[in-house]
Structures are given as structure tokens and as C-alpha cells.
Write an enzyme that holds these catalytic residues in place. Structure first.
Site, PDB file in Angstrom:
ATOM      1  N   GLU A 125       0.935  -0.674   0.241  1.00  0.00           N
ATOM      2  CA  GLU A 125       0.306   0.358  -0.274  1.00  0.00           C
ATOM      3  C   GLU A 125       1.216   1.330   0.319  1.00  0.00           C
ATOM      4  O   GLU A 125       1.363   1.314   0.979  1.00  0.00           O
ATOM      5  CB  GLU A 125      -0.910   0.054   1.382  1.00  0.00           C
ATOM      6  CG  GLU A 125      -2.219  -1.093   0.802  1.00  0.00           C
ATOM      7  CD  GLU A 125      -2.147  -1.983   3.009  1.00  0.00           C
ATOM      8  OE1 GLU A 125      -2.032  -1.100   3.762  1.00  0.00           O
ATOM      9  OE2 GLU A 125      -2.085  -3.012   3.159  1.00  0.00           O
TER      10      GLU A 125
ATOM     11  N   GLU B 252      -3.405  -7.227   2.488  1.00  0.00           N
ATOM     12  CA  GLU B 252      -2.639  -7.296   3.373  1.00  0.00           C
ATOM     13  C   GLU B 252      -2.580  -8.704   3.706  1.00  0.00           C
ATOM     14  O   GLU B 252      -0.960  -9.883   3.357  1.00  0.00           O
ATOM     15  CB  GLU B 252      -2.400  -7.580   5.158  1.00  0.00           C
ATOM     16  CG  GLU B 252      -2.016  -5.721   5.870  1.00  0.00           C
ATOM     17  CD  GLU B 252      -3.506  -5.150   5.098  1.00  0.00           C
ATOM     18  OE1 GLU B 252      -4.551  -5.709   5.409  1.00  0.00           O
ATOM     19  OE2 GLU B 252      -3.465  -3.453   5.260  1.00  0.00           O
TER      20      GLU B 252
ATOM     21  N   GLN C 207       2.365  -2.325   5.684  1.00  0.00           N
ATOM     22  CA  GLN C 207       2.203  -0.454   5.994  1.00  0.00           C
ATOM     23  C   GLN C 207       2.762  -0.367   7.134  1.00  0.00           C
ATOM     24  O   GLN C 207       3.722   0.594   7.506  1.00  0.00           O
ATOM     25  CB  GLN C 207       0.903   0.414   5.445  1.00  0.00           C
ATOM     26  CG  GLN C 207       0.479   1.646   5.506  1.00  0.00           C
ATOM     27  CD  GLN C 207       0.745   2.171   4.856  1.00  0.00           C
ATOM     28  OE1 GLN C 207      -1.273   2.526   4.886  1.00  0.00           O
ATOM     29  NE2 GLN C 207       0.556   2.922   3.664  1.00  0.00           N
TER      30      GLN C 207
ATOM     31  N   ASP D  12       1.438  -3.116  13.479  1.00  0.00           N
ATOM     32  CA  ASP D  12      -0.048  -3.418  13.303  1.00  0.00           C
ATOM     33  C   ASP D  12      -1.247  -4.228  12.613  1.00  0.00           C
ATOM     34  O   ASP D  12      -1.776  -5.077  13.000  1.00  0.00           O
ATOM     35  CB  ASP D  12      -0.568  -2.366  14.359  1.00  0.00           C
ATOM     36  CG  ASP D  12      -0.007  -0.866  14.861  1.00  0.00           C
ATOM     37  OD1 ASP D  12      -0.521  -1.111  16.371  1.00  0.00           O
ATOM     38  OD2 ASP D  12       0.845  -0.571  14.704  1.00  0.00           O
TER      39      ASP D  12
ATOM     40  N   HIS E  62      -0.832   2.283  16.096  1.00  0.00           N
ATOM     41  CA  HIS E  62       0.523   2.663  15.182  1.00  0.00           C
ATOM     42  C   HIS E  62       1.112   2.864  16.033  1.00  0.00           C
ATOM     43  O   HIS E  62       2.584   3.724  16.253  1.00  0.00           O
ATOM     44  CB  HIS E  62       0.158   4.502  14.437  1.00  0.00           C
ATOM     45  CG  HIS E  62      -0.468   4.312  13.558  1.00  0.00           C
ATOM     46  ND1 HIS E  62      -2.051   4.112  14.008  1.00  0.00           N
ATOM     47  CD2 HIS E  62      -0.119   4.020  12.592  1.00  0.00           C
ATOM     48  CE1 HIS E  62      -3.259   4.876  12.367  1.00  0.00           C
ATOM     49  NE2 HIS E  62      -1.757   4.394  12.186  1.00  0.00           N
TER      50      HIS E  62
END
Ligand SMILES: Cc1ncc(C[n+]2csc(CCOP(=O)(O)OP(=O)(O)O)c2C)c(N)n1
Ligand SMILES: [Mg+2]
Length: 800
Positions: A491, A522, A544, A547, A589
Site C-alpha cells: 500500500e 494484507e 504498511q 499493527d 500505530h
């Protein structure tokens, strides 16, 4: 060898036509007999579990006709007829796997490791080197999780497109002939309810790749009927929006009945031609299939199918229908088919008997040796047990080994020759059994990243100080120009060069085929990487943020991490998964679920570089090796300044090589990734307080500190603190186990080892949330101080 290939239409005489169909019938009939006999073998206890392809035979004959050398399969446990018809499996192999025969000549796909009907062909030679996969028919290794085969399928198909369209890859002759290879997927109707199915279907539609999905629809998933599985109970009906039309690219979708042999042959021929020539994904929904023996050996389908359904299944059994059609169309006669059937039954029985005899004789010869030794002891109880085992029909390795271990325990106070012989036998078997049951977690070829030589980073007087992200950018640039097989995707990876600009500008330089965006998906980003890596490319699949790795953890754990093990080193996927995490902002994050990762990814190298220079060195190593890896960069490190090495694409960081990043004598602190900066800061203040800590960075979790630097440090300091951001008992527990037990570090401790970790909840948003949830500089200082206070309370009085 297969003999079911249809020659070009014009040269086909009616006699040829007839003999091909008769041969097909024979293959399918043998397959059916193998299913019936296989089930009996389980029910009589010779095999542990059975799942078979009965009821799905005829469609697979048609599929096998369309499958050419160089093609790929990513399928599931119903495909035995296809495997047999395509010449990718033999009947003796089928039975050897059922018995879990560990002889790799008998079960070449998995060496007795996989449950029956979990198929794989060999892609690698015995040294782990690629063979010429354009000459063979290839099956990627099956996994049991339903639908799990779909992610990898996307990558296998995408590889053909890349090989066709990227002339720089032409030199890779072992992997493709102009991208003509089709990747065939098979999946059960109920498994299309899985998220990975929809994700893969959409991805392949976007990518426009030669992927041919066959859906074997028997209207059930174990006991659960289609009304619980699929909207409108019809998967191709609801996927109609994927059909390509004037509005845009998409799929060609076909629907055909599973007992209609001519219809199936025609459909597959047409579908696969479009797929192969034009790289259009196709879907073949094969309906009206049956399951004559029920789902598996776990129970009868009479428990959940009503009488009407069972009666219908009997009538529309694909073998019966094919037989009827052959007689009605004057392709064969009742007599001829009966003869074929009698011969097929006898052949299958022979194959089964021989496979059992081969397997059993291995066990028996082990048993005989042991019984002979035990008879030389004076222990009547042991001799009785041994004789009883000798008389049993089917001794297992577990029985024989268990008896020896028991005997050694019974004879523990003796000094006899028999006992010595038993000990010797056990030692030898121990090594062989390791090879049989525990080896090849990694392929271990000459190209293993563990064999990559260490090259130090070089700096000159005018080396630039740059942002961390620029270090990575230069590293990737150098590797992309060195090796045309390397490609990266994920991504926001393409146009903007990832959210932290590691690939910035590289798409413009190397093109969209090599550096590209993907949808938010994913599981199939990882699956795409696995498939591409299995076809000789060197993908870097980007997730990305750490998490979001959890969305792909199933594929990473079930497929990537087990690939070498489940094929006993005959398949590999040197995929590098790149992500970033540990510490930034907010609940999603700042995750660092390292325990989850370490525990689910044995079979993948797990790297936790503390800065971007170390990360670059790891990528340089991994891109020269051939094993899968996960690299977790520090999310808060891209803008920190680092010195740019002049050999940015060449220097390497060895896997399993820990580093002492600060020397000290009072305590050993083991930490990794982002917390290292915290620990380093704490060390500065601690030094002013008169406490000198030594900091060890293991750099990689899997493998972990192969030179035992941690315990060597403990020898000096006698105190151990582990600092990490995972939950209590997560990665810190792993480190303690490795250092205290694995490296025998316990013996140097003068007090309790401690861990400083994140809280058991996720990290709240904002700097204060971080401060109160993850280890801070204050926390580190106080914990170190507390530990020192315990041994020198006068010099270091309590703080609180
Ligand atoms: C992820 C996952 N969930 C559940 C299972 C247990 N399971 C094995 S097969 C199966 C049913 C599959 O049905 P379908 O896809 O229609 O294939 P069929 O067996 O009918 O050919 C289930 C639920 C599994 N193997 N994997
Ligand atoms: Mg089904």
C-alpha cells in the site's frame, strides 16, 4: 506419465478420442477406488486420518487436460484425481502419504509430514537449488486452512505476467517461457466464504493475471449446507459483477456441472485458452458435485444429509454419469468398462498392499533389532513386552522407540552390554528421527542468508549525515540496480515510495512493474509475495504498519513459515516482508506484538533493526540469501540522522549476530528496536549516578544471538534486565528463555532477572499515553537502580 492430453482437434480420429476417454475413465475409477480403500485403511487403524477426492473426479480429468508443463497448482485436499491424471502423483505415493511414510522416495512431496491428500511437487533439488520448473508440472504445497491457498495463487499467476512483460527477466530460463504459465487454483464451495477468497478474487481482477480458479461445489462444507455459506447459495451468480464487459476488465466466469464430462472438457479448454493467451483471470464454478463417503473419515454424511440428497448424490455420482454417457455415446461397452473396473480394483489393492508392506517393513526391521537386544537382557518383564510388540501386526516407530526408552529407564542401575546397545541404538535413531521429523525448518541451501559473509559499512571523511529514510532509499536503489529479480509492492509503495519514503523516486527509475502500489489487502500482499518468490523472483512485500501484520499473520504463519518444513526442503519462498512499528502514536500505530510474531513465525527470520543503517545491512544480507524474513523497522526512526555508508548496497549485517552497543560492568540490559534509544538515554543518566550498564542488541529474534553474547555479558555483570515494548511475558519471556536456559546464563546471576515491558493493554494516543504505557527513560533508570539497590542498599538508597 499422463496420457489424457487431447491432441489438436483436427488430428483426432474417433478411435483416438475413444481411447483417451477410456483412459480418463480408468484414471478416475482408480482414484475412486483409492478413496474407498483409503477410508478403510483409516477405519482399520493403519492410517490416522483420511480425506479423499471422491465425487470430484470427472472435473479434475478436464482440468488435467488443460494443465501443461510449467503450469502451477495451488489447491486443496480434494485434488487427487487431478494430480494422478496430470502425472504429478502416483498411486504408491498416494498410499505412502496416507501411512505417513517418512521415506522421501516414497512420499516425495512431504516425506510423511503432511496429512493425506495434501499435495506438493518438488521445485528444488536435494541441495535446495531451483530445478527447471518450466519442464515440470508444478504444485505448490497444500495447507489445511480452508482458502489459505488463494493468496499464494495470486503471486503464482502474477509471476507469469511479470515474466511476459519484463524483458529484463528473460535470462531466468528455469521459471517461465514468455509468461505462458497458468496458475490453477482449486477451492471448495464453502471455503469461498473465507475473506481470503474474496480478497484474492478481487486482487486478480485488478491485476489481470493468468489465474484460473476452479470451485468444487458439492453444496456443503462438512455438515453445513450452502444456505449458511453463500448468498443466493450460488458463488458464480453472486460474483457476476466480476465478469469482464464493456465497463472494464475482469474475469471470464464459467459454470458447468461436475458430472458432465464433455461439458467440462469443453469449458476447461475454452477457459484456459483465454487465460493463458490473454492473461485474463477465469473462474470455473463446477456445480452438482457429490461426496459419496462424506467429508472425511471423521464421520458419516448421513448425519447431516437427508435421504433425498443422498439419493440424488447416488444418481448423479460423476463416475456413474460418465460411465452412462460413454455407453450411450458408443465410446465403450458395459463389458469393456467392467473389465477396466475389475483391473483397476486389483491394481489399487496391489498399490496399497505394497505401500503398506514398504512402510511396515521399515518399522519391523527397527523392531527386530530392538527385540533382539532386549532378549539379551535378564529382565523378564521387558522381554515379555518386546515379544508382545514383535507379535503385533503394525508396530509404529513410537512403539519401538518408546519401548527402548522405557527399557533404558528400567535398566538404569545395570552395567550390561544389552543396555549399552540400547543406548547406542537410541542415539543413532535420535539423529535419524531428527532428520525425519524435525529437519528443514529452513531450506538450508548454500544460498542461506546465514552463509552471507559479513561486510562492514564503510565511511569516508565526507560521508553525508542524512535522514534514516534516505539510508534505506539508497540501499534499495543499489539493490534494485544490482538484481532485476527484486521487486517491491504494498500500500502506497509505488507512486509515493511508501508512507515513509523508503522507495521514493524508485518507481520512476525502475518502473511500475518493479515498484508498485497494491490495494489494501494484507493477506494477498503476503500471498502475492509467496507466489512470486516460489517462481524465482525476489519480492519485498510491504505491510504498511506492524499493527496490520495481524491481518496477514495467517498466511505468514500457515503458509510462508511452514513451506520448507512441510515439503522437507523441496520448496522455498525467499520472501522479504518489510514493515515498521514499535512506537509512534495511538493504539494502532505503536504496536510491538513481538511475542505473537516470534511464536507464530518459526521458519521465518525475524529482524528488529535498531536504526536504518542496521536495517539496510539486513536487507543486503537477506536479498543475497534465499530464506524468508520479516524486517521490522523503527517507526520513529525515519527522520533521525545517520551517516550514509559509501558501500550502502554492499555491507551486510549477519543474522543472529548480537552487538554490544554500550559497554558496562554493573548490569546487562538486553533490548531491541526502538527501546534501545530509551535504554541508551537511561544509561547516560545512570552513569552519572555511578551505575554502568552494558547494552546488548540481539538485532534478530530468529535466529537469536548465535554467539551467546548475552550470557557472556552476564558473566561480567551478573545482573539481567530485559527491556521491550511487548506485553508482559511476550518477547521478554522469549529473551529470558534464550539467555537463561538456551545460553545457560542463569549460572551467572546473583539475583532475580527482571523484565521491563509495555502494559498489558495497547498504547493510548498521545505522548502521555505512551509515557504511561511503554517503558520510558525514567522507568529504565528506576528499575536498574532498584536492582542495584538490592545488592548495595547503602551505596544506592531506595528512591521511593
Ligand atoms: C480456516 C479453517 N477453518 C475450518 C477448517 C475445518 N474444515 C476443513 S474442511 C472444511 C469444509 C470445507 O468445505 P468446502 O470448502 O466446501 O470443501 P469440501 O470439503 O466440501 O470439498 C472445514 C470447515 C479448516 N480446515 N480451516
Ligand atoms: Mg463443499
Amino acid at each position: 506419465m499422463t496420457d489424457n492430453i487431447l491432441p489438436e482437434q483436427e488430428e483426432l480420429s474417433f478411435e483416438d478420442f475413444k481411447s483417451i476417454i477410456i483412459s480418463d475413465y480408468k484414471i478416475a475409477y482408480e482414484s475412486r477406488q483409492a478413496s474407498l480403500l483409503g477410508r478403510k485403511e483409516v477405519l482399520t487403524g493403519k492410517a490416522k486420518f483420511g480425506i479423499f477426492g471422491d465425487g470430484k473426479e470427472v472435473a479434475q480429468l478436464a482440468l488435467a487436460k488443460a494443465f501443461k508443463a510449467g503450469d502451477w497448482r495451488s489447491g486443496y485436499y480434494r485434488d487427487q484425481t487431478f494430480m494422478l491424471a496430470a502425472g504429478m502423483l502416483t498411486m504408491p505415493e498416494f498410499f505412502a502419504q496416507l501411512y505417513a511414510n517418512t521415506d522421501t522416495d516414497a512420499d516425495p512431496g512431504s516425506g510423511g509430514r503432511q496429512m493425506n491428500c495434501h499435495f506438493a511437487t518438488r521445485l528444488l533439488d536435494e541441495h535446495g537449488n531451483w530445478m527447471d520448473n518450466t519442464k515440470t508440472k508444478n504444485s505448490s504445497a497444500d495447507i489445511s486452512p480452508t482458502g489459505g491457498q488463494m493468496g499464494r495463487l495470486v503471486g503464482l499467476a502474477l509471476a507469469s505476467k511479470l515474466y511476459r512483460n519484463n524483458s529484463e527477466l528473460e535470462y531466468l530460463k528455469n521459471f517461465s517461457v514468455n509468461g505462458n504459465e497458468v496458475a490453477f487454483g482449486t477451492i471448495g464451495n464453502a471455503s469461498t466464504s473465507e475473506g481470503i477468497f474474496f480478497e484474492s478474487v478481487n486482487a486478480a481482477g485488478v491485476l489481470q493475471i493468468p489465474m484460473a480458479i476452479s470451485i468444487w461445489d458439492d453444496a456443503y462444507g462438512i455438515s453445513v449446507p450452502a444456505e449458511y455459506q453463500t448468498t443466493k447459495q450460488d458463488i458464480s451468480e453472486i460474483l457476476k459483477g466480476f465478469q469482464r464487459d464493456e465497463k472494464g476488465e475482469g474475469y471470464e466466469i464459467f459454470k458447468v456441472r461436475g458430472w458432465d464430462y464433455p461439458g467440462l472438457c469443453e469449458t476447461y479448454e475454452k477457459a484456459i485458452k483465454i487465460c493463458r493467451d490473454q492473461h485474463i483471470p477465469v473462474m470455473i464454478h463446477v456445480t452438482e458435485m457429490t461426496q459419496p463417503q462424506g467429508h472425511s473419515t471423521s464421520g458419516s454424511h448421513e448425519r447431516y444429509k437427508d435421504k433425498a440428497r443422498i439419493a440424488w448424490e447416488v444418481e448423479y455420482d460423476c463416475m456413474l454419469q460418465m460411465r452412462k454417457w460413454m455407453i450411450e455415446s458408443a465410446i465403450s461397452t458395459e463389458e469393456e468398462l467392467t473389465e477396466i473396473e475389475i483391473a483397476a480394483k486389483a491394481y489399487i489393492r496391489d498399490c496399497q498392499k505394497k505401500a503398506w508392506a514398504d512402510f511396515n517393513s521399515l518399522m519391523k526391521s527397527e523392531l527386530e533389532t530392538v527385540v533382539e537386544i532386549i532378549q539379551g537382557t535378564n529382565d523378564q518383564e521387558l522381554i515379555k513386552t518386546a515379544n508382545a510388540l514383535k507379535a503385533s501386526v503394525d508396530p509404529s516407530r513410537k512403539d519401538v522407540t518408546g519401548m527402548v526408552r522405557h527399557a533404558i529407564r528400567v535398566l538404569r542401575n545395570e552395567h550390561s552390554e544389552a543396555k549399552q546397545q540400547l543406548q547406542l541404538w537410541y542415539q543413532e535413531q535420535h539423529d535419524s528421527n531428527f532428520e525425519r521429523y524435525n529437519s528443514k525448518l529452513f531450506t538450508g541451501s548454500i544460498e542461506s542468508p546465514l552463509n552471507v559473509n559479513a561486510i562492514l559499512p564503510e565511511y569516508t571523511d565526507d560521508s553525508k549525515i542524512v535522514d534514516g529514510r534516505e539510508i534505506l532509499n539508497a540501499c534499495f536503489d543499489s539493490n534494485f540496480s544490482r538484481d532485476a529479480r527484486i521487486l517491491a509492492f504494498g500500500e502506497d509503495v509505488g507512486a509515493i515510495g511508501d508512507v515513509n519514503q523508503g522507495f521514493a523516486g524508485l518507481q520512476a527509475k525502475y518502473g511500475k512493474r518493479r515498484i508498485t502500489d497494491t490495494g489494501i489487502r494484507e493477506m494477498t500482499i503476503v500471498g502475492q509475495g509467496i507466489g512470486l518468490a516460489m517462481r524465482g523472483l525476489r519480492p519485498i512485500a510491504e505491510i504498511q504498519y506492524l499493527d496490520y501484520l495481524l491481518f496477514a499473520l495467517n498466511i505468514l504463519s500457515d503458509d510462508l513459515a511452514t513451506l520448507s518444513y512441510r515439503t522437507k526442503g523441496r520448496q522455498k519462498a525467499p520472501l522479504i516482508v518489510r514493515t515498521r512499528g514499535h512506537r509512534l502514536e495511538g493504539i494502532w500505530h505503536s504496536g510491538s506484538p513481538m511475542g505473537v510474531i516470534i511464536n507464530s513465525l518459526r521458519g521465518v527470520h525475524v529482524c528488529v533493526p535498531r536504526n536504518m543503517t542496521q536495517a539496510a545491512g539486513m536487507y543486503n544480507t537477506l536479498l543475497r540469501g534465499d530464506e524468508p524474513a520479516l524486517v521490522i523497522e523503527c517507526l520513529n526512526g525515519y527522520r533521525l540522522k545517520e551517516k550514509l555508508p559509501s558501500n550502502i548496497g554492499e555491507f551486510t549485517v549477519e543474522l543472529g549476530k548480537a552487538e554490544i552497543i554500550r559497554e558496562g560492568s554493573d548490569m546487562t540490559i538486553v533490548s531491541y528496536g526502538s527501546t534501545l534509544r530509551i535504554v541508551e538515554q537511561a544509561a547516560e543518566e545512570l552513569e552519572k549516578m555511578g551505575i554502568n550498564v552494558e547494552i546488548v542488541d540481539p538485532q534478530t529474534f530468529l535466529p537469536f544471538d548465535l554467539d551467546n553474547l548475552c550470557s557472556q555479558s552476564l558473566r561480567k555483570t551478573s545482573k539481567l534486565l530485559v527491556v521491550g515494548e511487548d506485553v508482559p511475558g511476550g518477547s521478554s519471556a522469549f529473551i529470558l528463555q534464550q539467555v537463561l536456559e538456551g545460553q545457560n546464563g542463569y549460572q551467572y546471576l546473583d539475583g532475580k532477572p527482571r523484565t521491563l515491558t509495555g502494559k498489558p493493554h495497547r498504547t493510548p494516543y498521545g505522548s502521555d499515553g505512551d509515557y504511561f504505557s511503554k517503558p520510558s527513560v525514567d522507568d529504565v533508570i528506576e528499575m536498574v537502580y532498584e536492582m542495584i539497590n538490592e545488592s548495595a542498599p547503602d551505596k544506592f538508597p531506595k528512591l521511593f
